[in-house]
Design a protein around this motif. Sequence first.
Motif, mmCIF file in Angstrom:
data_model
loop_
_atom_site.group_PDB
_atom_site.id
_atom_site.type_symbol
_atom_site.label_atom_id
_atom_site.label_comp_id
_atom_site.label_asym_id
_atom_site.label_seq_id
_atom_site.Cartn_x
_atom_site.Cartn_y
_atom_site.Cartn_z
ATOM 1 N N GLY A 8 40.135 -60.028 12.037
ATOM 2 C CA GLY A 8 40.994 -59.089 11.232
ATOM 3 C C GLY A 8 40.229 -58.149 10.712
ATOM 4 O O GLY A 8 40.520 -56.962 10.791
ATOM 5 N N GLN A 716 44.115 -59.595 3.908
ATOM 6 C CA GLN A 716 45.202 -58.957 4.407
ATOM 7 C C GLN A 716 44.790 -57.845 5.272
ATOM 8 O O GLN A 716 44.189 -57.125 4.718
ATOM 9 C CB GLN A 716 46.160 -58.616 3.349
ATOM 10 C CG GLN A 716 46.673 -59.778 2.263
ATOM 11 C CD GLN A 716 47.627 -59.438 1.228
ATOM 12 O OE1 GLN A 716 46.928 -59.491 0.326
ATOM 13 N NE2 GLN A 716 48.819 -59.257 1.309
ATOM 14 N N VAL A 739 51.614 -53.610 12.691
ATOM 15 C CA VAL A 739 51.385 -54.990 12.719
ATOM 16 C C VAL A 739 50.557 -55.346 11.110
ATOM 17 O O VAL A 739 49.792 -54.508 10.764
ATOM 18 C CB VAL A 739 50.134 -55.308 13.906
ATOM 19 C CG1 VAL A 739 49.101 -54.261 13.818
ATOM 20 C CG2 VAL A 739 49.802 -56.839 13.800
ATOM 21 N N PHE A 741 48.730 -58.476 9.007
ATOM 22 C CA PHE A 741 48.475 -59.912 8.747
ATOM 23 C C PHE A 741 47.899 -60.254 7.448
ATOM 24 O O PHE A 741 47.747 -59.577 6.762
ATOM 25 C CB PHE A 741 47.027 -59.853 9.568
ATOM 26 C CG PHE A 741 46.351 -61.501 9.379
ATOM 27 C CD1 PHE A 741 46.557 -62.441 10.032
ATOM 28 C CD2 PHE A 741 45.199 -61.467 8.224
ATOM 29 C CE1 PHE A 741 45.989 -63.746 9.919
ATOM 30 C CE2 PHE A 741 44.554 -62.685 8.181
ATOM 31 C CZ PHE A 741 45.174 -63.827 8.762
ATOM 32 N N THR A 764 50.767 -63.166 11.569
ATOM 33 C CA THR A 764 50.764 -61.753 11.869
ATOM 34 C C THR A 764 51.946 -61.478 12.325
ATOM 35 O O THR A 764 52.815 -62.034 13.303
ATOM 36 C CB THR A 764 49.739 -61.723 12.910
ATOM 37 O OG1 THR A 764 48.539 -62.352 12.753
ATOM 38 C CG2 THR A 764 49.456 -60.196 13.594
#
Length: 823
Positions: A8, A716, A739, A741, A764
């Motif tokens: 991420g 995040q 997108v 997460f 996600t």
Amino acid sequence: MSARHGMGGVGLVALAFAIHGNALAQTQGAPAPVAGQAAMDAQADDGGLAEIIVTATRRNTNLQTTPVAVSAVDSAMINQAAPRDISDLSTFVPNFSAAKITGFNAASFALRGVSVNNIIVYYEAPVGVLVDDFVMPSVQTQLLDTFDIDQFEVLRGPQGTLFGKNTTGGAVTVRTKRPDLTQFGGEARLSYGSFDTYQVQGALNVPIMTDTLGLRLVGAYNKSAGFMRNGYCYGPVTPFGESKYAGASGCGDGRRIGGSSVFSGRAKLLWEPSADISALLQYEIIRDDSDPAAAIEDTPAGPGFLFNLLGVGGAANTGDPLKRHGLTFRESEYIEMSKARVDVDGVFLNVNIDVGVGTITNVAGYRFQRSRLPNSTTGMGSIVADDGDELALFDLNRSDDRKTWQEELRFASDLGGPFDFVAGAFYQRETVDFCVAQVLGFQDLVGATTPYGAWDDNPYVLCNDQRSRSTALYAEGTYEITDALTLTVGGRYTWEKKRWRGRQQAFVQDITGDPTMTWEDIPLMDLNDFSRFPDGVVTNRATFKEPTWRASLGYRFTPDTFGYATYSRGFKGGGFNDQIGSFAPFGENLDAFRAAAEPTTPETADSFEAGVKTELFDRRLRFNLTGFYVKYKNLQKQIVTPLVVNGQTFQVTRFFNAAAAEVKGLEAELTAIPVDGLTLRANLGYQDGKYNEYVTPLPAGYDLASAPLDRAPKWQWAADATYALPVGDAGNLFLNGNVAFTDRNLFSQSITSPDENAYLGARTIFNGSIGFRGLDDAYSVRLVGRNLTDKRYKVSQLVVGGLWTFSNYAPPRSWMLEVSTKF
């Protein structure tokens, strides 16, 4: 760091470098024709990013030179994201999450390690919400429709001076669109999509007197059948002793539940008799008669929960969770599932007067909210016996009437020299009347009895009220030490007074003193009349006085790079609990009841943060980075606990100043225009929080401090891209992809075992849209897709002591077709 987390963070950094490289490759000069309204608003005339003006310091300032950690989402970004309400905008803000409180359509905001996870009417959330400078006191109506929003700002960290009231986590400020005094016009949007959802939104602008007086009317209506199914399963039931429900099993009828039906509107009258005076009068209306907020009974297997012992626990449920939510559809004992209702009426007046050396601002308002919230809090429907009789395990109706008055007067100077300041006074008064009726049918399965028949036929009623007043004086000044260096210092002093009255939980017959009177003979909220029914009523009072402050240094390293360091203190006032009442037989042991109903004391937050804000490559790239450390003391924690009275098991939410905690982290935000028509945005949030202590008088089965902080995912991140392409002279084709997460995080704690804590799994989520917009925004058509991978994930979960656990899930994959026009 796990591989997942690493991907991420690395992915976001890689995106930043890719944008960096593309921006370097751009040749400067006249920009290509701007394509699409979102790109048009993001891109200035010279091809760079447009300036963003924020009001985080109670005056209009450039985002990039404001020494505050603030994220701003303007109307262009809102249109691009197609949010259902302001909770969907959380993906644009690092370390900020928005959900719904388990079992209710109410806001649950979390920021930098603090959050609200309950619907308690007196509990004041640590993330304040202001709409046009009016403080929204109730989480029940904070999930605003976004159609009329001009700008949405999230101030991260405690706001100890200018906003001040209950903002240990931060503040969300919303500015709605103002009337246009020069042009008659309007806009309309029609939407239809999944779950038979349709939405009608419209606005009309009328300049009554050109340049002087204008009217804006805004309305929206949303209707949906709901994405959940009444498909709970249970059994075989194993009651404690003889019961006609022994051995019963079954499932729900599969109908859709959890649908919405909401009308909201605003009427705004703007008067500007001169260039120095502006007065905006608003009327707000909300009429929400949506279905009760459905949940799912989600108790983990094992003997630690009463529902498992009774054979009604979640082990009987398998398959798609969205197909096994449950409601009882009860229409008796004060629980009228067909009559969920939230009504709001508000009147607000914002006045600005320019007096040459500054601006005087007055914000006055009154808001009335009436809530009637029936619910099956177990997430299950009825248990059906062989003879057809139905038993509801735990139904309730939470009802409250809330009246809020606010007055704020402030002065923002414009002295023309190196020093300016903002000073003001704030006053808010509120009355809240509350009753909850609970039908505890599970007591009939454990063999408990009442003097008036079965538990399932007799509502157990708890009523209380609160009268509160908050007054504050504040001032903050900024001094330009040099052309590059500024110092900001401010303080606030707050006085709060609260009076709480309440009665022990009891049957209607006990409260009225008439054993023949039942729920059919008297409305629920009439039982809140303590002068008419004074037995068992106790009174508590509390006074709090708290100073808070902020100091900040800002330094412009280059024309494109600004840095700052800030120390601030915030506080959240102490408060009462609307669930206190289940302690002893009615009218007995009132001293113990009064002691249990004592309020918590204020919690405080000391925050240290430093940040850098940059605009590079002729403003093609904007990158902001913040590091922070917050230390919380006297954290007000709420825990749902089982309570045994005379051999009968109840559940009660207890409040304590139980904890001290610290949170440290990083927040990064990036916006870029690598080529004309393409706007890229990304943000990353990292936070590492822990309890330093967590002590309550409850007999805990484990060290509560060993759990992570509620609603504080370690990682995040989100990335968003919008591309607009001209199609001849007809208009612009535009595409958007997003997108986001969110790491695994704790939503609520059990008091018996860490194995029973309620966690939200990592997720996600992908969203996207494609559309066409005509020239000058005369019309547009867009197809929006959400949760494109059709992921099932929880957005809230509550552990009800040692009784059961219930959860809420997010909607599955869905689509929405929008058609809009402007004139």
